[in-house]
Every structure is written in C-alpha cells, then in structure tokens.
Design an enzyme around this catalytic site. Structure first.
Site, PDB file in Angstrom:
ATOM      1  N   LYS A 175       0.878  -1.175   0.000  1.00  0.00           N
ATOM      2  CA  LYS A 175       0.000   0.000   0.000  1.00  0.00           C
ATOM      3  C   LYS A 175       0.914   1.223   0.000  1.00  0.00           C
ATOM      4  CE  LYS A 175      -1.839  -1.645   3.838  1.00  0.00           C
ATOM      5  NZ  LYS A 175      -3.260  -1.496   3.574  1.00  0.00           N
ATOM      6  N   ARG A 176       0.359   2.416  -0.198  1.00  0.00           N
ATOM      7  CA  ARG A 176       1.195   3.601  -0.105  1.00  0.00           C
ATOM      8  C   ARG A 176       1.881   3.656   1.259  1.00  0.00           C
ATOM      9  NH1 ARG A 176       0.964   7.453  -4.230  1.00  0.00           N
ATOM     10  NH2 ARG A 176       2.543   8.448  -2.926  1.00  0.00           N
ATOM     11  N   LYS A 218      -0.591   4.253   8.178  1.00  0.00           N
ATOM     12  CA  LYS A 218      -0.729   2.850   7.776  1.00  0.00           C
ATOM     13  C   LYS A 218       0.221   1.947   8.565  1.00  0.00           C
ATOM     14  CE  LYS A 218      -2.270   3.918   3.018  1.00  0.00           C
ATOM     15  NZ  LYS A 218      -3.455   3.086   2.743  1.00  0.00           N
ATOM     16  N   LYS A 238      -9.088  -7.285  -1.639  1.00  0.00           N
ATOM     17  CA  LYS A 238      -8.427  -8.100  -2.667  1.00  0.00           C
ATOM     18  C   LYS A 238      -7.757  -9.317  -2.028  1.00  0.00           C
ATOM     19  CE  LYS A 238      -7.146  -3.672  -4.765  1.00  0.00           C
ATOM     20  NZ  LYS A 238      -6.009  -2.705  -4.808  1.00  0.00           N
TER      21      LYS A 238
HETATM   22  C1  LIG Z   1      -5.742  -1.627  -4.144  1.00  0.00           C
HETATM   23  C2  LIG Z   1      -4.528  -0.827  -4.357  1.00  0.00           C
HETATM   24  C3  LIG Z   1      -4.186   0.186  -3.448  1.00  0.00           C
HETATM   25  C4  LIG Z   1      -4.974   0.455  -2.189  1.00  0.00           C
HETATM   26  O1  LIG Z   1      -4.385  -0.272  -1.135  1.00  0.00           O
HETATM   27  P1  LIG Z   1      -4.784  -0.015   0.389  1.00  0.00           P
HETATM   28  O2  LIG Z   1      -4.032  -1.065   1.117  1.00  0.00           O
HETATM   29  O3  LIG Z   1      -6.269  -0.202   0.486  1.00  0.00           O
HETATM   30  O4  LIG Z   1      -4.346   1.359   0.724  1.00  0.00           O
HETATM   31  C5  LIG Z   1      -3.031   0.909  -3.690  1.00  0.00           C
HETATM   32  N1  LIG Z   1      -2.258   0.668  -4.763  1.00  0.00           N
HETATM   33  C6  LIG Z   1      -2.553  -0.305  -5.649  1.00  0.00           C
HETATM   34  C7  LIG Z   1      -1.646  -0.533  -6.808  1.00  0.00           C
HETATM   35  C8  LIG Z   1      -3.692  -1.075  -5.486  1.00  0.00           C
HETATM   36  O5  LIG Z   1      -3.987  -2.023  -6.381  1.00  0.00           O
END
Ligand SMILES: *Cc1c(COP(=O)(O)O)cnc(C)c1O
Length: 815
Positions: free
Chosen positions: A544-545, A550, A656
């Site tokens: 994630k970012r 986070k 996901k």
């Molecule tokens: C789904 C997705 C995110 C979001 O991730 P989070 O963990 O919900 O912040 C960020 N970047 C990509 C490439 C993603 O596919």
C-alpha cells in the site's frame, strides 16, 4: 463478442505490416502487444459505438464519475477476458508460437493514480459496465503517471513514468470534441451582442482540452462505456508571431506552460496539495468535462436546464473535482443566462460527493489569492454561494460564532473545498461503516446536524474480474469447478464454497494453488530484482502507499523484534516467514522515505545473517503498482491491515487479499471491521486499540508512550536499535523516526499513531498467526471461509448501493 480466428489473424498481420513494416518472424514482443491490442479493440469497437448510440437513443440518465485519478493498470488481459475473446486470441497466438503472458508484460500500467482512491475509480468503471449501467469516467490524461520507484542503496529514487513513450493502443483521440478552458483574465460586466447584461472575462489565458477515450468493457455483456481523459495544449500550438519577433524562447515556453497542465500526476496520497498547478489541473478537467456534457445536452434537449439533472448525475471523487460546482454555476449563468436560483437548483440536484479521508492534511483548501487569480469569475461565484450560506449559518447557529466562522466555505484566507461540496451536493458519503460514523459523529458533526439527510455510507469494493478472474486464474477455476459460473457477476454466490470447508480434497487443492502462486511470485522476483523467496514460508504482506498512519513502521519493529529473538535464542524455532513490502512514498514525504530505507536496512541485515537460517526473510518489492499487486496478492498468506484505528477510511487491498484467500492481520479500522464481520472473528487476527479508545485518549490528552517502553524491554530494545548503529553505522538515518516515537518532533507529540501502544498486541497477534499456520489444513479452512464470505466486497455490490440510493440509474441492455 463474436470472434473469428482467421479474421483476427489477418488483422494482426495487417497491423504488424502497416505499423511496423514487419511480419510475425520479425515482430518484437512489444510489436505483438500493440498489434494484438489494436486488433482486439477492433472487435470491441462495434459494441462501443452501439453503446453510445443506445444511450443517446434511450435518453437515459447517465452517471459521470469525475476523478483526478484512474489507476487502471493494464488493459489487455482485462479487456480480452471481459469481452469473452481471451480463449480465441490465445488460440491464434498459440498457432504462432506466442504465449499471451509474454506480451502481457509489454504493456505499461496506466498509472494515472496514487493508490486506493484511483483504483476505486477503476473498479467502479468495471462494475458499471458489467452491470450494464450508463456510467462513464472523466479525468486527466497525465503524460507522466505515478513515478517509477527504484531502490538505490535502500533509498527510494523517483524516475518519470513515461507510459506513453510508445503509443497507447487502447485510446482514441477525439480532436473533434476539443473544448477551450480559460484561466485568469479580467471580469467585465456589460451588454452582450444579444442585449443581455452579463459577466464575462477578457484577456483570459486559453487552453485547449482534447479528449482521449478509452473503452470500458463490461464482462459478459455488450456494454462498452467510456473513460474520457483530457489532454492540455496551447490553442495556437507554437506561437509563430513570437517566433518571428525573435522570441523563440517565449514561444516555446507558452506552449510548454499550456501542456504542463496535464504533464504529471501529483504523487501525494492523503497529503497536502497546495500547488497552483494542481488547482489548474482540477479546473482544467472539470471545466472541460462540464462543457462536454452541456454541449451534448443542448444538442439533445435544448436549453431548458431544469431538465439537466434528469439526464445527468455527477459523482465527485473526493474534493479534487469540487471546483466543478461553481463552474457549472458559471456556465449556466454566464453562458446560458440562467438566473442564480435556477442554476443553484440544478447544481444541488446534479452533484454528489464522496469523502475519502479524515486526515486533516488531505482536506483541500486553496489560498484565496491563488484561487482568485487563477479563476476570478469562479471565485466570485464561490463568494456568492458562501455569502448566502453564511446567512443560513447565522440562523442555524445564532449564538455559535465558532461554527458561523468555521463552517463558512471561505474563512481564514482560504476556500474550503470539502465545505463547498457538503453544502452544494445532495449526497455526502463515506466509504466504510466506521468511516461514515466518524464523519457524522466527529469530523463533520456540525454538518450532519444541518444536513442529516445528505449523509450516507457506501462501503468500498473491488472488481472480482481483475482481482480474481484475471490475476488468480487457478483459484478462479477452483471456484468454478465447485459452484459453477455466475460468481463472476454475482460474488455473493461464493457463499456456496462454505460447504467445502471440511472437504479434505478441496483444502488440499487450495493449499496447492496458493503454493503455485507463491512459486510464480518467487520466480518473478528472482528475475525482477534477484530476490530469493521460499514458497514454503509464510508470505506475510503489506502493500500500500507508505504513510505513517498505515504503520509500516509497526510491521518493521516487529521484524526487528523477531530477529532479536532468533539471534538471542538459537533454540527458538518459529515457522519460516517472508515479510513482503511494496510501497511508494510521496516524493516530498521525508519520514515515509526514511521508513522505506529502514525496511531495506532491516532486510539487508536479516537476509544476510547466517544465524537466521531461513527463518526470516524481508523483501521490499520495487515500484509497487497494479500489475505487481496482481502477482503479490494471490501469493500471500497474511494480509497486513494495521493502520491506527480510525485513520484508514476503508482500505481496498484488504478486500483483494480476502478474495484471494489471505487471512487478515489487522486493527478494527475501515472496512477491516466489515471483513471480520463477514469472515468471522476466528478466521482473522484482530488486535490493538479501537477507534473509540483512540478518540478517548486523544480527547483526554492521556497518552504516555514512555509507559510502553518502560513496560517492555523487548520493545525498548528495538526502538533503541533505530539509533544505536544496529541498522545504520552513522546512527543518524533513523534518528527522526526514533524521535517521533519517543519524544515527538516538529511540534507533534510522541507517537501520534500509537505504534508503541499497539506493539505488544501486534506481537501476540503475530504469534497466533505462526501457531495457526502450523496447522496447514486449519489454515486452508480459514482461507476458504474468507473467500466464501468475500461477496460483500465486490464493487458490483457497491455500485448497486450507489445506484439505489444516489444515482437512480436504469440498466440499458446493449444488443
Ligand atoms: C488496491 C490498491 C491500493 C490500495 O491499497 P490499500 O491497502 O487499500 O491502501 C493501492 N495501490 C494499488 C496498486 C492497489 O492495487
């Protein structure tokens, strides 16, 4: 869609010849990717045209999703699968000795977004088309998307993402639909040629907005909706006049300045956005989109704009496109002579707003000076909206001067875009139950008092077409084998997998699929960055970012703790674990970049210490993006969702992972709460402070991080190791991280994200993970139950919720 193998082959041959002057034997993988994509678009095109015709003929209400970001990823496989021609295309390619996987990797990601917010927009488009709803995206065709991340000496280094270096075979340029967007200039008032008294602008800077359309192919239907992205250019192109006056430099500059508007995506996720060029981008694409809609509307329905909301609903993805609100007022009032009250009534019925965060630094506010200079007439309209609103505020909060001031759309020298949105839109939604509750009860409490009917929740979702069917074909087949087809369009059917929870053969097969996916990821990382992963270890993933809330730092501190334990006690024999990270940091976010460096320093040390002997490995995957997520997520056992409770609005990677049979290790934050509700407490690992507890500690100012350091020598040790030379011989690289935890820096108090407070609980939860994994069957059973109960988190469900409560769309069947 109809597929004729011979015709496809002929088309492919013709393309290679025309575009590259080659035949098959000479074509590179990239040539093939381009030609296959173009030939596939040819097959999709009749449905795309028919969809547009049907929507026009039916005069149906249509949704426009305005978003500064669409994180689409790759198109080829997705479009082949959704249009139903994947098998046919594979067959043709096989005859030619070409494997689809080989050419797939030639496609650059359309990385036109930062993270969750942009990816949500992409999932929504997929669901809208699949559910046969007339809904389209409007955004910016950034020439450079999300930067390419390289890790050099453990540090993030950004490189431009030149994704359009080769042509994009999926886009169609529509120069015929270009519009002009005006910036700056002087406000004038006077008679127009037709004798009306009106405001108009003189001496404005004119920018041309040219649309590029991308097809959004529905799965298992004929619907092909449109993502329309605007590119900026100078109206005169290169200014010959200036050139002839020997001002070559200025002539080029003018052209460059215009094109700069759509040059590059700002890589700030949940961060400050105070740059003037950013506001130019926002106005550029929203004004162009509205002009586009109004032109179509006038052609079809004339100028009775009271009918506009009957045919259009516009969803604003966060505050980025909120300047559309005063822009629609301006167009109606100044260009079509609609009176204020009528224009306002149209606006109020047209726009709906989605809030994505409660982080103060991400709430957009523009200095009046910038706003007024860039958009003088639009600013004047915002002032008038605000003037009228402040009168209402005085009536609603007669003695409450704080609210009268604080809720004003313009105050303290700034324009508050979220306030403008909440006041003007008919719907305001959060993106998970907890997030919406916090909005209503905390952050936007006073707004919920005056506009209770506007607030509603729409829990996010993700499309199972990309995140299961495309990215995890083996698991998709496993599902279909047991419950048949249908889940691709109705994910609630996955519930039918529950009855296999105690079936040994099913669990064995699930284990083996996960293992294959782990092998595939290992293979990819061996080639991509020479990393060696053990597929028999637990793949524990946080992708994630990079953001402090986070709490990647909590994850790293735990790894440092495990490492200490392994080194200190040679008899300690935990199950082998691979910790996988992927994260980009905003380029100006110093502390986030230091955390990336820390992850890599810990990886370096742990991975090269013989005493660890395969028990522990840390891998930082470079340049995390959609196409990499599609490889990592199906291969993961543990989904790290460990944000400080109350700070992650929803999260979507958590969904996901769940769909792909990873178990959530997380806090009660965002959609994690709903995930555990669906999956069952016993099939996830939940730990840490709750958002209520955190809100209380915050209000009482009672947090004392030192307490946790005093109480836990093991925690004190890892915190000390940030600065004692263990991971950095200079002792300074991680000093700021250390100080932010222990003392507080830059006026912030210590450990604002409660990492030290949650550390012990996290360690215990990780111990439970290790123990649970020792029982392979038991683990697989939990994984299966996660998959079986992930139906709620399809973006199809989310879209149906939006349609029912906000958009009121009718399905349109395309023949
Ligand atoms: C789904 C997705 C995110 C979001 O991730 P989070 O963990 O919900 O912040 C960020 N970047 C990509 C490439 C993603 O596919």
């Amino acid at each position: 869609m109809k597929f004729d193998a011979e015709e496809f082959k002929a088309n492919l041959t013709a393309r290679l010849r025309r575009q590259y002057g080659k035949d098959f034997s000479q074509a590179t993988k990239h040539d093939l990717f381009d030609a296959v994509s173009a030939s596939a678009l040819e097959i999709i095109m009749p449905n795309w045209m028919e969809t547009r015709r049907e929507y026009e003929a039916k005069e149906t209400r249509q949704l426009y999703y305005l978003s500064a970001e669409f994180l689409m990823g790759r198109a080829l496989s997705n479009n082949l699968i959704n249009s139903g021609i994947m098998e046919g295309v594979k067959g043709v390619l096989k005859e030619l000795n070409v494997n689809i996987d080989m050419i797939e990797d030639e496609e650059p990601d359309a990385g036109l977004g930062n993270g969750g917010l942009g990816r949500l927009a992409a999932c929504f488009l997929d669901s809208l088309a699949t559910l046969e709803y007339p809904g389209h995206g409007y955004g910016i065709r950034y020439e450079y998307g999300m930067f390419e991340q390289h890790i050099i000496d453990g540090q993030q280094v950004e490189f431009p993402d030149n994704w359009l270096k080769h042509r994009d075979p999926w886009e169609v340029k529509r120069s015929d639909l270009s519009v002009t967007v005006r910036f700056g200039g002087d406000i004038k008032y006077g008679k127009t040629p037709d004798g009306q008294d009106r405001f108009y602008i003189e001496n404005a800077e004119e920018i041309i907005a040219t649309p590029y359309d991308m097809p959004v192919v529905g799965f298992g239907c004929n619907t092909v909706n449109t993502l329309r992205l605007w590119q900026a250019s100078s109206p005169n192109g290169f200014d010959l006049q200036l050139f002839n006056d020997s001002q070559y430099q200025r002539a080029v500059e003018r052209q460059n300045n215009a094109e700069n508007i759509s040059r590059v995506l700002y890589p700030n996720d949940n961060g400050p956005m105070g740059k003037e060029l950013r506001l130019r981008q926002q106005y550029f694409f929203t004004s162009a989109s509205l002009q586009d809609l109004i032109r179509q509307f006038v052609i079809q329905h004339g100028t009775d704009f009271s009918q506009f909301p009957k045919y259009h609903v516009i969803q604003l993805n966060d505050t980025h496109p909120v300047v559309a609100i005063p822009e629609l007022m301006r167009i109606l009032i100044d260009e079509y002579n609609v009176g204020w009250d009528n224009a306002w009534s149209v606006v109020q019925k047209t726009f709906a707003y989605t809030n994505h965060t409660i982080l103060a630094e991400a709430l957009e506010k523009w200095p009046i000076e910038i706003f007024q200079r860039l958009l003088p007439r639009v600013y004047q309209i915002v002032e008038e909206i605000n003037r009228r609103f402040v009168i209402e505020l005085r009536q609603k909060f007669p003695e409450d001067y704080y609210n009268q001031n604080h809720m004003a759309i313009i105050h303290d020298g700034k324009v508050y875009m979220a306030w403008l949105a909440i006041h003007s839109c008919f719907s305001v939604n959060g993106v998970a139950e907890l997030h919406t509750k916090i909005l209503k009860e905390q952050e936007l409490k006073n707004w919920a008092v005056i506009y209770p009917e506007k607030f509603n929740n729409k829990t996010n979702g993700v499309t199972q077409r990309r995140w299961l069917l495309c990215s995890n074909p083996e698991l998709a087949e496993f599902i279909t084998k047991r419950i048949g087809h249908g889940w691709e369009k109705d994910l609630s059917l996955l519930k039918g997998l529950e009855k296999f929870a105690d079936d040994d053969a099913t669990l064995e097969e699930l284990i083996s699929i996960k293992h294959h996916n782990k092998e595939r990821l290992a293979e990819y990382l061996k080639h991509a960055q020479n990393e060696f992963l053990d597929p028999d270890s637990i793949f524990d993933t946080q992708v994630k970012r990079l953001h402090e809330y986070k709490r990647q730092l909590l994850n790293v501190l735990h790894i440092m703790y495990l490492y200490n334990k392994i080194v200190e006690d040679p008899t300690y024999n935990p199950p082998a674990r691979t910790f996988i990270f992927g994260a980009k940091a905003a380029s100006g976010y110093r502390r986030a970049k230091a955390i990336i460096k820390l992850i890599n320093s810990v990886a370096d040390r742990v991975n090269n210490d013989r005493r660890v002997g395969g028990k522990l490995r840390v891998v930082f995957v470079e340049n995390y993006r959609v196409s990499v997520a599609e490889k990592i997520i199906p291969a993961s056992d543990v989904s790290e969702q460990i944000s400080t409770a109350g700070y992650e609005a929803s999260g979507t990677s958590n969904m996901k992972f769940m769909m792909n049979g990873a178990l959530t290790l997380g806090t009660l934050d965002g959609a994690n709460i709903e995930i555990v509700e669906e999956a069952g407490q016993e099939n996830a690992f939940i730990f840490g402070l709750t958002s209520d507890e955190i809100i209380k500690i915050n209000e009482e100012h009672s947090y004392n991080p030192q307490k946790y350091l005093d109480r836990s020598p093991a925690l004190a040790k890892v915190v000390r190791q940030l600065v004692d030379g263990t991971y950095d011989s200079t002792g300074h690289l991680f000093e700021e991280i250390h100080n932010s935890l222990v003392y507080g820096v830059e006026g912030q108090r210590a450990d604002i994200y409660y990492i030290l407070a949650d550390f012990d609980a996290y360690v215990k939860a990780q111990e439970k993970v290790a123990a649970a994994y020792a029982d392979k069957k038991g683990w697989a059973r939990k994984a299966l139950l996660n998959i079986a109960n992930s139906g709620k988190f399809s973006s199809d469900r989310t879209i149906e919720d939006y349609v029912r409560d906000i958009w009121k769309l009718q399905k349109v069947n395309i023949k």
